[in-house]
Design a protein around this motif. Structure first.
Motif, short mmCIF file in Angstrom:
data_model
loop_
_atom_site.label_atom_id
_atom_site.label_comp_id
_atom_site.label_asym_id
_atom_site.label_seq_id
_atom_site.Cartn_x
_atom_site.Cartn_y
_atom_site.Cartn_z
N ASN A 105 -0.97 3.57 -45.18
CA ASN A 105 -0.04 2.45 -45.01
C ASN A 105 0.98 2.71 -43.91
N ASN A 106 1.19 3.97 -43.56
CA ASN A 106 2.19 4.31 -42.55
C ASN A 106 1.61 4.34 -41.13
N ILE A 107 0.32 4.12 -40.99
CA ILE A 107 -0.28 4.12 -39.66
C ILE A 107 0.29 2.95 -38.85
N GLN A 108 0.73 3.25 -37.64
CA GLN A 108 1.28 2.22 -36.76
C GLN A 108 0.38 2.04 -35.54
N ILE A 109 -0.21 0.84 -35.43
CA ILE A 109 -1.06 0.48 -34.29
C ILE A 109 -0.49 -0.80 -33.69
N HIS A 159 -5.68 -5.81 -37.31
CA HIS A 159 -6.35 -4.66 -37.89
C HIS A 159 -5.86 -4.47 -39.32
N SER A 160 -6.63 -3.73 -40.10
CA SER A 160 -6.21 -3.36 -41.45
C SER A 160 -6.97 -2.11 -41.86
N LYS A 179 -6.97 8.46 -36.73
CA LYS A 179 -5.81 8.63 -37.60
C LYS A 179 -6.23 9.08 -39.00
N VAL A 180 -7.33 8.49 -39.52
CA VAL A 180 -7.83 8.88 -40.83
C VAL A 180 -8.21 10.36 -40.83
N GLU A 181 -8.91 10.80 -39.80
CA GLU A 181 -9.31 12.21 -39.71
C GLU A 181 -8.09 13.13 -39.68
N PRO A 186 0.68 22.41 -63.69
CA PRO A 186 0.36 21.65 -62.47
C PRO A 186 0.46 22.46 -61.19
N HIS A 187 1.06 23.68 -61.28
CA HIS A 187 1.19 24.50 -60.08
C HIS A 187 -0.11 25.23 -59.74
N LEU A 188 -1.11 25.15 -60.64
CA LEU A 188 -2.33 25.92 -60.44
C LEU A 188 -3.43 25.17 -59.70
N ASN A 189 -3.20 23.91 -59.35
CA ASN A 189 -4.23 23.19 -58.58
C ASN A 189 -3.60 22.08 -57.76
N GLY A 190 -4.41 21.51 -56.93
CA GLY A 190 -4.01 20.30 -56.22
C GLY A 190 -4.51 19.11 -57.02
N ASN A 191 -3.60 18.27 -57.48
CA ASN A 191 -3.96 17.11 -58.31
C ASN A 191 -4.64 16.07 -57.42
N ALA A 192 -5.94 15.84 -57.67
CA ALA A 192 -6.70 14.93 -56.81
C ALA A 192 -6.13 13.52 -56.82
N ILE A 193 -5.57 13.11 -57.97
CA ILE A 193 -4.98 11.76 -58.05
C ILE A 193 -3.72 11.69 -57.18
N GLN A 194 -2.92 12.74 -57.22
CA GLN A 194 -1.72 12.77 -56.39
C GLN A 194 -2.11 12.78 -54.91
N ILE A 195 -3.13 13.55 -54.57
CA ILE A 195 -3.60 13.60 -53.17
C ILE A 195 -4.08 12.21 -52.74
N GLY A 196 -4.79 11.52 -53.65
CA GLY A 196 -5.24 10.17 -53.34
C GLY A 196 -4.08 9.23 -53.10
N ALA A 197 -3.03 9.36 -53.93
CA ALA A 197 -1.85 8.51 -53.76
C ALA A 197 -1.17 8.78 -52.42
N GLU A 198 -1.09 10.04 -52.05
CA GLU A 198 -0.50 10.38 -50.76
C GLU A 198 -1.36 9.84 -49.61
N LEU A 199 -2.67 9.88 -49.79
CA LEU A 199 -3.57 9.34 -48.77
C LEU A 199 -3.31 7.85 -48.56
#
Length: 375
Positions: free
Chosen positions: A206-210, A216-217, A257-259, A188-201
């Motif tokens: 969810n942490n955006i504060q407006i 809004h949502s 914020k998304v950008e 797993p150290h040889l790439n960025g796991n796209a699923i993990q990146i998606g989960a972090e996204l």
């Protein structure tokens, strides 16, 4: 006017049934356009189709002001009883019928002498791009007033009640792609796991504060990564984000914020993440003069007891691009209470058809009143 509408009502039922049974998705409304054109080709009106798009405009009367009314003509593409198909589950078949009824009533009752009534049958509202295309085609260049309408769900408006404006929110659909390399499940150290990146996204979204005072949502609505081999860590993925805000200012802030989040995750995981905007629907820009005309038209047509205040809703409509792109236009949308259930965009959406002639009377009266006050 009432007697004319009563006489037209059986005919309008046939029109609605045809439109309901012949749905066409955005930018493919060819037969719908031809059907409307055929309804009026023998009438005393000016019909203007387009060479580069579906939809059309029809004009009666002459001179200024130019008072327009818009109907959206496209259907959704969705699964209905186990089969994907075009489906009028947002009420556009009713909107077309109401505007057709309004035009027929005016042709029977008499066109204005010192005003032009323009009837806009616009494609691709569901894509959020039809109004912009019509603006580019010059449809709104001469318009002074613009009226629209929309059926409302039961939880927003009771049957037989009407509101003089709909305060729609903004909506934006963002498509994204994560591009990296696959790796062996043991390394797993040889790439960025796209699923993990998606989960972090998702977590960062969810942490955006407006400001919570402005509705809004923001949420991920699709994510696709990986294949049939369970021992491969996927490096690539696609995703979609649905963004909603009650004001255009908050919509722009959420998009920024998304950008920022995407750039941060791409840098941290050393992958490429690209995004693009699909549908982009602006929040409502309404006019007090147009609202007052609609308020009076409702009271005079169905009684003040059936008049409700302006509705605020998180849904969106590309109708508002007309006023954003042409700020001189005075505009509002009639909200129509009609026992609509289970809800807009539900594949089996249904409503009380008895509101159609009532809406025809309100909008016809609004057009005449607008012409009169501007003489």
């Amino acid at each position: 006017m009432k007697s004319i509408i009563e006489k037209l009502t059986p005919y309008l039922k046939k029109v609605f049934n045809h439109l309901h049974e012949s749905p066409e998705i955005s930018w493919e409304e060819t037969e719908t356009t031809n059907y409307i054109k055929e309804l009026f080709k023998q009438k005393d009106c000016k019909i203007s189709p387009f060479e580069n798009t579906t939809g059309l405009t029809i004009e009666v009367g002459k001179g200024k002001p130019v008072i327009a009314i818009r109907a959206d003509i496209d259907a959704l593409w969705q699964e209905v009883n186990g089969r994907f198909q075009a489906n009028h589950s947002c009420g556009h078949d009713a909107h077309m019928t109401i505007v057709i009824g309004t035009l027929l009533t005016i042709l029977e009752n008499g066109s204005p002498e010192n005003a032009t009534f323009k009837f806009i049958f616009q494609p691709a509202e569901e894509k959020g791009t039809g109004a912009l295309a019509f603006v580019d085609n010059g449809v709104a260049d001469d318009v002074d007033y613009l009226y629209g309408m929309h059926l409302r769900p039961m939880e927003e408006l009771k049957n037989g009640r009407f509101a003089p404006a709909i305060g729609h929110g903004a909506a934006r659909f963002i498509q994204g792609e994560i591009q990296g390399d696959d790796a062996h499940g043991a390394r797993p150290h040889l790439n960025g796991n796209a699923i993990q990146i998606g989960a972090e996204l998702v977590q960062h979204l969810n942490n955006i504060q407006i400001n919570p005072m402005v509705p809004h949502s923001i949420k991920m609505t699709s994510f696709h990564a990986g294949g049939k081999s369970a021992n491969i860590i996927p490096g690539n993925a696609t995703f979609s984000i649905d963004v909603r805000a009650q004001t255009n200012e908050v919509m722009n802030l959420l998009s920024e914020k998304v950008e920022q989040i995407v750039a941060m995750l791409a840098n941290m995981h050393q992958v490429s993440i690209t995004t693009s905007t699909g549908a982009n629907v602006a929040a409502a820009v309404l006019d007090d003069d147009a609202i007052n005309v609609m308020r009076e038209a409702i009271s005079e047509s169905v009684g003040e007891e059936n008049l409700e205040p302006v509705i605020t809703t998180t849904g969106g409509d590309d109708f508002h691009f007309y006023t954003i792109k042409r700020p001189n236009i005075k505009a509002t949308m009639l909200a129509i209470g009609c026992d609509l259930e289970p809800g807009l965009h539900h594949p089996n959406m249904a409503f009380n058809h008895e509101v159609i002639p009532k809406a025809v009377e309100i909008l016809t009266r609004a057009l005449y009143k607008t012409a009169k006050i501007n003489q």
